[in-house]
Design a protein around this motif. Structure first.
Motif, PDB file in Angstrom:
ATOM      1  N   ASN A  30       0.810  -1.225   0.000  1.00 33.28           N
ATOM      2  CA  ASN A  30       0.000   0.000   0.000  1.00 33.28           C
ATOM      3  C   ASN A  30       0.839   1.269   0.000  1.00 33.28           C
ATOM      4  OD1 ASN A  30      -3.012  -0.830   0.381  1.00 33.28           O
ATOM      5  ND2 ASN A  30      -1.881  -2.138   1.789  1.00 33.28           N
ATOM      6  N   VAL A  32       2.671   2.639  -2.436  1.00 34.56           N
ATOM      7  CA  VAL A  32       2.497   3.464  -3.639  1.00 34.56           C
ATOM      8  C   VAL A  32       1.226   4.316  -3.556  1.00 34.56           C
ATOM      9  CG1 VAL A  32       2.140   3.432  -6.137  1.00 34.56           C
ATOM     10  CG2 VAL A  32       3.867   1.955  -5.108  1.00 34.56           C
ATOM     11  N   PRO A  33       0.057   3.741  -3.213  1.00 30.50           N
ATOM     12  CA  PRO A  33      -1.135   4.592  -3.074  1.00 30.50           C
ATOM     13  C   PRO A  33      -0.983   5.672  -2.004  1.00 30.50           C
ATOM     14  CG  PRO A  33      -1.769   2.290  -3.229  1.00 30.50           C
ATOM     15  CD  PRO A  33      -0.282   2.311  -3.086  1.00 30.50           C
ATOM     16  N   ALA A  36       1.483   8.397  -3.608  1.00 27.41           N
ATOM     17  CA  ALA A  36       1.187   8.898  -4.954  1.00 27.41           C
ATOM     18  C   ALA A  36       0.460  10.238  -4.930  1.00 27.41           C
ATOM     19  CB  ALA A  36       0.351   7.868  -5.721  1.00 27.41           C
ATOM     20  N   GLN A  37      -0.340  10.460  -3.914  1.00 33.38           N
ATOM     21  CA  GLN A  37      -1.146  11.683  -3.854  1.00 33.38           C
ATOM     22  C   GLN A  37      -0.298  12.951  -3.848  1.00 33.38           C
ATOM     23  OE1 GLN A  37      -3.122  12.064  -0.020  1.00 33.38           O
ATOM     24  NE2 GLN A  37      -1.706  10.567   0.867  1.00 33.38           N
ATOM     25  N   LEU A  46      -4.189  11.347 -11.210  1.00 27.58           N
ATOM     26  CA  LEU A  46      -3.921  10.273 -10.249  1.00 27.58           C
ATOM     27  C   LEU A  46      -4.654   8.998 -10.660  1.00 27.58           C
ATOM     28  CD1 LEU A  46      -2.649   9.421  -7.553  1.00 27.58           C
ATOM     29  CD2 LEU A  46      -4.702  10.270  -6.403  1.00 27.58           C
ATOM     30  N   ALA A  47      -5.896   9.140 -11.110  1.00 24.58           N
ATOM     31  CA  ALA A  47      -6.677   7.981 -11.549  1.00 24.58           C
ATOM     32  C   ALA A  47      -6.049   7.316 -12.768  1.00 24.58           C
ATOM     33  CB  ALA A  47      -8.108   8.406 -11.862  1.00 24.58           C
ATOM     34  N   PHE A  49      -2.903   7.344 -13.556  1.00 22.99           N
ATOM     35  CA  PHE A  49      -1.694   6.634 -13.123  1.00 22.99           C
ATOM     36  C   PHE A  49      -2.039   5.280 -12.521  1.00 22.99           C
ATOM     37  CE2 PHE A  49       0.847   5.447  -9.426  1.00 22.99           C
ATOM     38  CZ  PHE A  49       2.045   5.142 -10.048  1.00 22.99           C
ATOM     39  N   PHE A  50      -3.064   5.261 -11.667  1.00 28.28           N
ATOM     40  CA  PHE A  50      -3.420   4.006 -11.015  1.00 28.28           C
ATOM     41  C   PHE A  50      -3.938   2.969 -12.004  1.00 28.28           C
ATOM     42  CE2 PHE A  50      -3.597   6.282  -6.832  1.00 28.28           C
ATOM     43  CZ  PHE A  50      -2.623   5.507  -6.226  1.00 28.28           C
ATOM     44  N   TYR A  53      -0.802   1.594 -13.233  1.00 33.45           N
ATOM     45  CA  TYR A  53      -0.177   0.780 -12.183  1.00 33.45           C
ATOM     46  C   TYR A  53      -0.910  -0.544 -11.995  1.00 33.45           C
ATOM     47  CZ  TYR A  53       2.458  -0.235  -7.954  1.00 33.45           C
ATOM     48  OH  TYR A  53       3.294  -0.809  -7.028  1.00 33.45           O
ATOM     49  N   ARG A  54      -2.205  -0.537 -12.293  1.00 36.77           N
ATOM     50  CA  ARG A  54      -2.955  -1.782 -12.242  1.00 36.77           C
ATOM     51  C   ARG A  54      -2.412  -2.794 -13.247  1.00 36.77           C
ATOM     52  NH1 ARG A  54      -5.658  -3.991  -8.503  1.00 36.77           N
ATOM     53  NH2 ARG A  54      -6.970  -5.069 -10.024  1.00 36.77           N
ATOM     54  N   THR A  57       0.312  -4.497 -11.325  1.00 39.96           N
ATOM     55  CA  THR A  57      -0.209  -5.446 -10.346  1.00 39.96           C
ATOM     56  C   THR A  57      -0.825  -6.674 -11.014  1.00 39.96           C
ATOM     57  OG1 THR A  57      -2.311  -4.222 -10.250  1.00 39.96           O
ATOM     58  CG2 THR A  57      -0.631  -3.661  -8.628  1.00 39.96           C
TER      59      THR A  57
END
Length: 202
Positions: A30, A32-33, A36-37, A46-47, A49-50, A53-54, A57
């Motif tokens: 957790n 990175v989350p 990241a902000q 941010l969305a 990027f995630f 990043y998914r 994962t």
């Protein structure tokens, strides 16, 4: 029956590091989350990027299926006995899978512009992660649990420190964040492999 419980708890110091490792892994997953902000000026960035990043994962989760098989020592020895070229091929396939899944998720989420450079740089994080999984499994098989725990403590200290300092200095671009993530993974894989992470004290 009481004597069995006494015997079990008398060996608590031997399996205590495993519980510490579970907690550290949860925090590491957790990390990175959490940081990241500080590097994104808008929620949409941010969305996006995630979503990328998914992709990481997703690719790693496929590798973890193989990792579960490595708990069998004979299987671990067979994997470790693969030629370097074969290991590179497996990791390259994982990187391609990471890229494709990242772009697919961004496309399905209707992200306006794909940041191809960020996605490409981020995909290279797969390499140290895959080889770190092999080294970590080998360490567990040799009961070197504290070695793994030390590496996670070091990783957490570095990523939180870098993020805090970068935020204070005002260096909060997406490229910097991605580079930090990738470089930290490479650095700590190299240190973990060379077994010098005992300098980190829990």
């Amino acid at each position: 029956k009481a004597r069995y419980w006494i015997k079990l708890f008398s060996n608590f110091d031997k399996y205590q590091p495993y519980y510490v490792g579970i907690i550290l892994k949860r925090i590491r997953d957790n990390a990175v989350p959490l940081v990241a902000q500080y590097f994104f000026s808008t929620a949409s960035a941010l969305a996006a990027f995630f979503l990328a990043y998914r992709g990481v994962t997703f690719a790693v989760s496929q590798i973890r299926i193989i990792e579960s098989l490595l708990n069998h020592r004979q299987t671990l020895n067979q994997i470790m006995g693969l030629k370097t070229k074969q290991k590179f091929l497996i990791t390259f396939i994982a990187q391609i899978l990471c890229l494709l899944s990242a772009f697919a998720l961004q496309f399905l989420a209707n992200v306006g512009e794909f940041n191809y450079i960020v996605n490409l740089i981020l995909s290279f994080i797969i390499w140290p992660i895959v080889f770190n999984i092999l080294e970590r499994t080998k360490a567990y098989s040799n009961y070197q649990v504290k070695r793994v725990n030390h590496s996670m403590v070091g990783y957490l200290l570095v990523i939180f420190t870098f993020s805090f300092v970068s935020n204070i200095l005002g260096y909060t671009s997406i490229f910097l964040f991605v580079l930090i993530l990738v470089l930290i993974e490479y650095i700590f894989f190299d240190l973990f492999r060379e077994r010098v992470l005992y300098i980190v004290i829990i």
